[in-house]
Structures are given as structure tokens and as C-alpha cells.
Write a protein that holds these residues in place. Sequence first.
Motif, short mmCIF file in Angstrom:
data_model
loop_
_atom_site.label_atom_id
_atom_site.label_comp_id
_atom_site.label_asym_id
_atom_site.label_seq_id
_atom_site.Cartn_x
_atom_site.Cartn_y
_atom_site.Cartn_z
N UNK A 109 28.94 9.53 -19.13
CA UNK A 109 30.28 9.23 -18.28
C UNK A 109 29.94 8.47 -16.96
N UNK A 110 30.87 7.95 -16.57
CA UNK A 110 30.78 7.32 -14.92
C UNK A 110 31.67 8.36 -14.32
N UNK A 111 31.38 8.83 -12.99
CA UNK A 111 31.96 9.83 -12.19
C UNK A 111 32.54 9.56 -10.92
N UNK A 112 33.53 10.19 -10.53
CA UNK A 112 34.24 9.53 -9.15
C UNK A 112 34.32 10.72 -8.28
N UNK A 115 39.45 7.59 -3.66
CA UNK A 115 38.68 8.33 -4.85
C UNK A 115 37.44 6.87 -4.86
N UNK A 116 36.10 7.34 -4.88
CA UNK A 116 35.11 6.10 -5.17
C UNK A 116 34.44 6.71 -6.44
N UNK A 117 34.01 5.47 -7.05
CA UNK A 117 33.32 5.93 -8.42
C UNK A 117 32.10 5.56 -7.96
N UNK A 118 31.00 6.54 -7.88
CA UNK A 118 29.67 6.37 -7.50
C UNK A 118 28.49 6.92 -8.34
N UNK A 119 28.69 7.53 -9.49
CA UNK A 119 27.52 8.11 -10.36
C UNK A 119 27.91 7.28 -11.81
N UNK A 120 26.68 6.82 -12.14
CA UNK A 120 26.65 6.00 -13.35
C UNK A 120 25.44 6.16 -14.26
#
Length: 249
Positions: free
Chosen positions: A105-108, A129-134
Motif C-alpha cells: 500500500x501507499x500511506x499518508x 494530508x501528505x502521502x509519504x510512504x511507498x
Amino acid sequence: MRKIAAVILSKNEEKNIQAVIENARNSVDEIIVIDSGSTDRTVEIARQCGAKVFFRQWDNDFSAQRNFALDKTDADYILYLDADERMSDELCQEVKKIADGEELRQYSFMRKIKAFGFEYRYGIFAPDEVVRIFPRKNICWENKVHERPVCKLPKIKLHGIVKHYTYDSWQQWLDKAGQYTTIWAKDSYRKGKRASAGSAFGHGMYGFLRAYIIKLGFLDGWAGMYSSLQHLFYTLMKYWKLYELGHKK
């Protein structure tokens, strides 16, 4: 269990680098610092703190800096942090749990901004909200400035926040605004975007109204007023530089 690495971009961040590394260490297995030519003690401190440091010559491309890190680790997941960001304890615990997940998943998570000594609640610096984990093999960044991630995986929002301690002074903001608007204008011109003098002023005024009225910046009092004026100036400067490029051609 999957491995997680934190990636931190740096240039002359000696006042921040130790704190962000110690903060990231609470939730990741490895820390990668991508330095673009620091002349202070940033690299020395980062190595003393156990981070792996790699150099990439700065070429006015933030996405290229972020993408450069992808083959510098064998981690399954990448967490991107700025040097002036700090994760809450709750968010650190949430990040740790990602290693146990079965599905990619990608995580925010939510980001709160503190600038000029004021923690904003509304306006252009409102919490976002920022998406930062991939997953490392499923992410690519695009745009030279105001870069954005491209990842097609489902997104999950984590609990907890990251605090962004940005802009200690007006001079710092002005320096970055000048740099970012120039990069944006040149990149936009290269992609075929054009602007007139009138549209530059129009975009600037809309930027102010959006920040101060639509995003309720006025509720932050004087801090909301001057951040909205800053956004007016920033937006005007972006489009005026784009207009100048076309006018010169």
C-alpha cells in the motif's frame, strides 16, 4: 517482516539533521540522506548519527533528488521526510506496523505547519494530508518543484501527525520563494505553458482570495493575513516569471 528506510533530502541542514534522524530512527530500519552540496556540518553530523549519506549535484529538480534515493537501499518501503519535519510518537508507532502488512500500500498522514513562530490552523498553511510512504519499487516522483508522487497502489491514512517547522524568518521565505518560482516558471515554459501580464496578476489575486477567504485564513488573525499576502506575492511571481520568459522569446 518488511524493511523500511527513511529518505531525507538535505543541504546545509546542520541545525535539523540530527533531530530528524533521531526522530526517524524510532520507526525505520535504515536512514538515507541525499545531500546536494552542504557547506556546513550536515554530512558529518548525519554520518555520526548512523545515516548513509549520498551526494547528488543539485540541478533544480526536487523529484530527481527523491528518485535518486530509490536504488540506494534494498528496503521494501520508503518513508520521505524533510529535514525540518518531526513525527509524533503515535505516527512512529503506526509506521512500524507497516512492516507487518501483507498487502503493498501507499500511506499518508496529516502534516501541521509552524512558520514564523505560529502554528497555523487555516489558510495556505492549514493542516494537510501528505502521502509519504511507498513500496520502493512502486513509486516515482514528477515535477521539478512542488513535486508529487506517482503510485497506483491503494492508499491508507495513518494516525498521528508530522510537524513541519518551516520558515524561521522572512528572508528564508523570500530566498526559497525566489528559487522555487524560478524553477516552476522554467519548467512550465518548457512544457508549453504561457502567461500574460494580466493573467499573472489574476492568478496572484485568486491565490490571495483562496488562502484568506476560501481556506479561512482570516481565522488565524494577523498570521493568516500575512501568509495570504505571501501567497499572493508567490503566485504572482511564478506567473510573472513565466510571462517574462515568453516575452523575452
